[in-house]
Design an enzyme around this catalytic site. Sequence first.
Site, PDB file in Angstrom:
ATOM      1  CD  GLU A   1     -63.469  10.992  11.483  1.00  0.00           C
ATOM      2  OE1 GLU A   1     -62.415  11.484  11.904  1.00  0.00           O
ATOM      3  OE2 GLU A   1     -64.083  11.440  12.459  1.00  0.00           O
TER       4      GLU A   1
ATOM      5  CE  LYS B   1     -60.309  13.388  18.383  1.00  0.00           C
ATOM      6  NZ  LYS B   1     -61.329  12.467  18.272  1.00  0.00           N
TER       7      LYS B   1
ATOM      8  N   GLY C   1     -60.185   6.996  18.226  1.00  0.00           N
ATOM      9  CA  GLY C   1     -59.352   6.812  19.692  1.00  0.00           C
ATOM     10  C   GLY C   1     -59.763   5.624  20.179  1.00  0.00           C
TER      11      GLY C   1
ATOM     12  CB  SER D   1     -56.631   5.009  15.624  1.00  0.00           C
ATOM     13  OG  SER D   1     -57.903   4.329  16.576  1.00  0.00           O
TER      14      SER D   1
HETATM   15  C1  PEP Z   1     -61.505  11.709  14.579  1.00  0.00           C
HETATM   16  O1  PEP Z   1     -62.198  11.928  15.304  1.00  0.00           O
HETATM   17  O2  PEP Z   1     -62.047  12.344  13.644  1.00  0.00           O
HETATM   18  C2  PEP Z   1     -60.215  10.675  14.919  1.00  0.00           C
HETATM   19  C3  PEP Z   1     -60.072  10.304  13.752  1.00  0.00           C
HETATM   20  O3  PEP Z   1     -59.548  10.093  15.551  1.00  0.00           O
HETATM   21  P1  PEP Z   1     -58.157   9.239  16.146  1.00  0.00           P
HETATM   22  O4  PEP Z   1     -57.850   9.388  15.086  1.00  0.00           O
HETATM   23  O5  PEP Z   1     -57.933   9.788  17.322  1.00  0.00           O
HETATM   24  O6  PEP Z   1     -59.222   8.142  16.369  1.00  0.00           O
END
Ligand code: PEP
Length: 256
Positions: free
Chosen positions: A169, A12, A175, A215
């Site tokens: 996702e 990110k 997050g 996560s």
């Molecule tokens: C993402 O933003 O693609 C993601 C999976 O973030 P996180 O692992 O922090 O949940």
Amino acid sequence: MIRQKLIAGNWKMHKTTTQAIQFANDFIAPGINQFKKTEVCVCVPFVHLHALENIFTQNDIKLGAQNVYFEQEGAFTGEISCGMLADAGVKYVIVGHSERRALFAETDDMINKKLRAAFNSALNPILCVGENLEQRGSGAAQETVGRQLEAALRDIGITGVQRLTVAYEPIWAIGTGRTAIPNQVREMCAFIRSKIEALYDGRAAAKTRCIYGGSVNPVTARDIVGNSDVDGALVGGASLKPDVFFNIVKAVNSQD
Ligand code: PEP
């Protein structure tokens, strides 16, 4: 069909170039390239691509980007094309991340155009799909993901789709520290593959990778990616720390 597992980091909007190079050194030092069964990619901010290309290539880590624009060139201030990314050594590009959909008003139509542009270039897109909490709660998770897939893949040829990675996702897991349970992930990845089969055919579906993001950490990675329907993980927060990301790759790679 055996699909090689993919662990892709998504930094990110994090790190300076100095910090990015430090990460690369710390990630590589304990021997990241011993994990031959797993393909490793890190999707970094555009400004770090040049600094990381050599060190990543030498250690068999794929360079990734987090976004791309669909036009080839022209008066599109602030945008970057597939050709520019490929020329910079990029192999994978994230398309349609939920943050881009929600914060930057990316539509299904734009996502479809980005996928087409990627398939017309050397880039391999990682298409993000996923439901929100309300949709999951009301039993509409598959319907939501199915709709996103249909829109994203409109008029995409079968040769393109065989190079596609779909990242499931769920928005409620990104997050939040709340990882989806392995069964939810397995079910959705199987659904995604069945949807690709319906839109194309069984051969294309067998080649399409389906990974999970939300996560993921070294402990959850092993259980989630342990299933044969789940071909890897897209890792946000946990990809920022070299030792943690290393342990995720190690956990996935050590599975049978
Ligand atoms: C993402 O933003 O693609 C993601 C999976 O973030 P996180 O692992 O922090 O949940």
